[in-house]
Design a protein around this motif. Sequence first.
Motif, mmCIF file in Angstrom:
data_model
loop_
_atom_site.group_PDB
_atom_site.id
_atom_site.type_symbol
_atom_site.label_atom_id
_atom_site.label_comp_id
_atom_site.label_asym_id
_atom_site.label_seq_id
_atom_site.Cartn_x
_atom_site.Cartn_y
_atom_site.Cartn_z
ATOM 1 N N ASP A 134 -7.480 13.065 -9.030
ATOM 2 C CA ASP A 134 -7.488 11.877 -9.782
ATOM 3 C C ASP A 134 -7.023 10.842 -8.938
ATOM 4 N N ILE A 135 -7.794 9.868 -8.164
ATOM 5 C CA ILE A 135 -7.537 8.824 -7.399
ATOM 6 C C ILE A 135 -6.969 7.654 -8.294
ATOM 7 N N PRO A 136 -5.794 7.205 -8.331
ATOM 8 C CA PRO A 136 -5.271 6.172 -8.980
ATOM 9 C C PRO A 136 -6.259 4.934 -9.103
ATOM 10 N N SER A 137 -6.824 4.037 -10.068
ATOM 11 C CA SER A 137 -7.610 3.289 -10.001
ATOM 12 C C SER A 137 -6.965 1.831 -9.670
ATOM 13 N N HIS A 138 -5.807 1.928 -9.783
ATOM 14 C CA HIS A 138 -4.958 0.538 -9.251
ATOM 15 C C HIS A 138 -4.813 0.409 -7.765
ATOM 16 N N LEU A 139 -5.006 1.474 -7.098
ATOM 17 C CA LEU A 139 -4.893 1.191 -5.690
ATOM 18 C C LEU A 139 -5.888 0.031 -4.862
ATOM 19 N N SER A 140 -5.651 -0.550 -3.934
ATOM 20 C CA SER A 140 -6.247 -1.465 -3.245
ATOM 21 C C SER A 140 -7.354 -0.485 -2.261
ATOM 22 N N ASP A 141 -8.247 -1.104 -1.755
ATOM 23 C CA ASP A 141 -9.367 -0.492 -0.934
ATOM 24 C C ASP A 141 -8.677 0.196 0.301
ATOM 25 N N THR A 142 -7.696 -0.627 0.956
ATOM 26 C CA THR A 142 -7.032 -0.085 1.926
ATOM 27 C C THR A 142 -6.309 1.219 1.502
ATOM 28 N N GLU A 143 -5.430 0.999 0.528
ATOM 29 C CA GLU A 143 -4.578 1.971 0.033
ATOM 30 C C GLU A 143 -5.298 3.183 -0.269
ATOM 31 N N ASN A 144 -6.661 3.026 -0.879
ATOM 32 C CA ASN A 144 -7.473 4.069 -1.279
ATOM 33 C C ASN A 144 -7.885 4.816 -0.105
ATOM 34 N N GLN A 145 -8.527 4.119 1.133
ATOM 35 C CA GLN A 145 -8.924 4.657 2.172
ATOM 36 C C GLN A 145 -7.884 5.417 3.036
ATOM 37 N N ASN A 146 -6.601 5.092 2.702
ATOM 38 C CA ASN A 146 -5.570 5.776 3.543
ATOM 39 C C ASN A 146 -5.239 7.104 2.902
ATOM 40 N N LEU A 147 -4.972 6.973 1.390
ATOM 41 C CA LEU A 147 -5.096 8.202 0.613
ATOM 42 C C LEU A 147 -6.060 9.248 0.675
ATOM 43 N N VAL A 148 -7.191 8.748 0.924
ATOM 44 C CA VAL A 148 -8.483 9.615 0.996
ATOM 45 C C VAL A 148 -8.313 10.385 2.557
ATOM 46 N N SER A 149 -7.921 9.571 3.472
ATOM 47 C CA SER A 149 -7.786 9.920 4.777
ATOM 48 C C SER A 149 -6.864 11.204 5.052
ATOM 49 N N VAL A 150 -5.595 11.217 4.212
ATOM 50 C CA VAL A 150 -4.485 11.972 4.171
ATOM 51 C C VAL A 150 -4.836 13.279 3.457
ATOM 52 N N CYS A 151 -5.638 13.120 2.484
ATOM 53 C CA CYS A 151 -6.453 14.279 1.615
ATOM 54 C C CYS A 151 -7.370 14.909 2.586
ATOM 55 N N SER A 152 -8.267 14.477 3.297
ATOM 56 C CA SER A 152 -9.184 14.967 4.235
ATOM 57 C C SER A 152 -8.194 15.866 5.188
ATOM 58 N N GLN A 153 -7.204 15.097 5.799
ATOM 59 C CA GLN A 153 -6.518 15.970 6.747
ATOM 60 C C GLN A 153 -5.825 17.373 6.198
ATOM 61 N N ILE A 154 -5.247 17.226 5.015
ATOM 62 C CA ILE A 154 -4.869 18.150 4.289
ATOM 63 C C ILE A 154 -5.735 19.370 4.176
ATOM 64 N N ASN A 155 -6.820 18.901 3.855
ATOM 65 C CA ASN A 155 -8.210 19.845 3.622
ATOM 66 C C ASN A 155 -8.372 20.582 5.072
ATOM 67 N N VAL A 156 -8.265 20.115 6.041
ATOM 68 C CA VAL A 156 -8.746 20.405 7.331
ATOM 69 C C VAL A 156 -7.360 21.579 7.546
ATOM 70 N N CYS A 157 -6.312 21.146 7.407
ATOM 71 C CA CYS A 157 -5.164 22.034 7.651
ATOM 72 C C CYS A 157 -5.214 23.352 6.850
ATOM 73 N N LEU A 158 -5.678 23.345 5.379
ATOM 74 C CA LEU A 158 -5.797 24.426 4.529
ATOM 75 C C LEU A 158 -7.085 25.185 4.983
#
Length: 247
Positions: free
Chosen positions: A223-247
């Motif tokens: 659940d991606i928090p709705s209060h994040l800004s667009d930049t914060e949202n993109q950064n969080l998605v990027s980190v999650c994607s990197q974790i997915n690659v590692c897994l």
Amino acid sequence: MPVTIDNIEIAALIDSGSSINVISQQLFNSLPEHYRNSFKSANEKILLANNASINIVGTARIKIKVPTGKHWLHVYILSQTSNPLILGTNYLFTNKIVLDFGVSVPANSEFFMWSKLGKNVLYGTQGICTSSDYMNKIGLFTAKAVVSVDQKNSVPVKLMNVTNEPITIQRGKVLAIFKVLDTDYSITSLEPDNGKMQSVQNVQLSHRTENESDDSKFLSYFDIPSHLSDTENQNLVSVCSQINVCL
């Protein structure tokens, strides 16, 4: 509790451990004359919670205004009090006031609460609970879990307080959002299979869509928090994607 005596606003303390109503001498002396004229001297003592005794200056009758209406009080006047106005159980019982403290979730703990559903949800219905806006606001995490509606039309909600302070949930608030499971969802249980039926299961939940990318499917588990800004949202998605690659 907010209390008004004529034009004087006070934050009164409700003390369920006290059988009497207490007012400080300083506050009483600041009240209008018609209240001060009701003063009666008293040669009595009262016992405090720490077993110490204190002399009563006198008694009086005052009229207070609270959110539920106006009430007359018989008060004991003390030279020193922990709060300018203390309302005891006599006041609560006389005016049929029910205390509602809510539920406190201890610091750094997990907690189960039963939550009532609407009458249109049938017994035995399976669904998934996700976090509500209220839970996000007060800082509690709600486990994304598959639950079954019981005979009392309730479902268990698993909460987590990761802070170092207890968090109070007020009664009547929405604990979680319940969605009925259907063929649009696929479920993978994260609990060990011990052959027993569980009331609550931690799950990964995602919508079934064709040609869905691995990153999109992986991100649907969170659940991606709705209060994040667009930049914060993109950064969080990027980190999650990197974790997915590692897994």
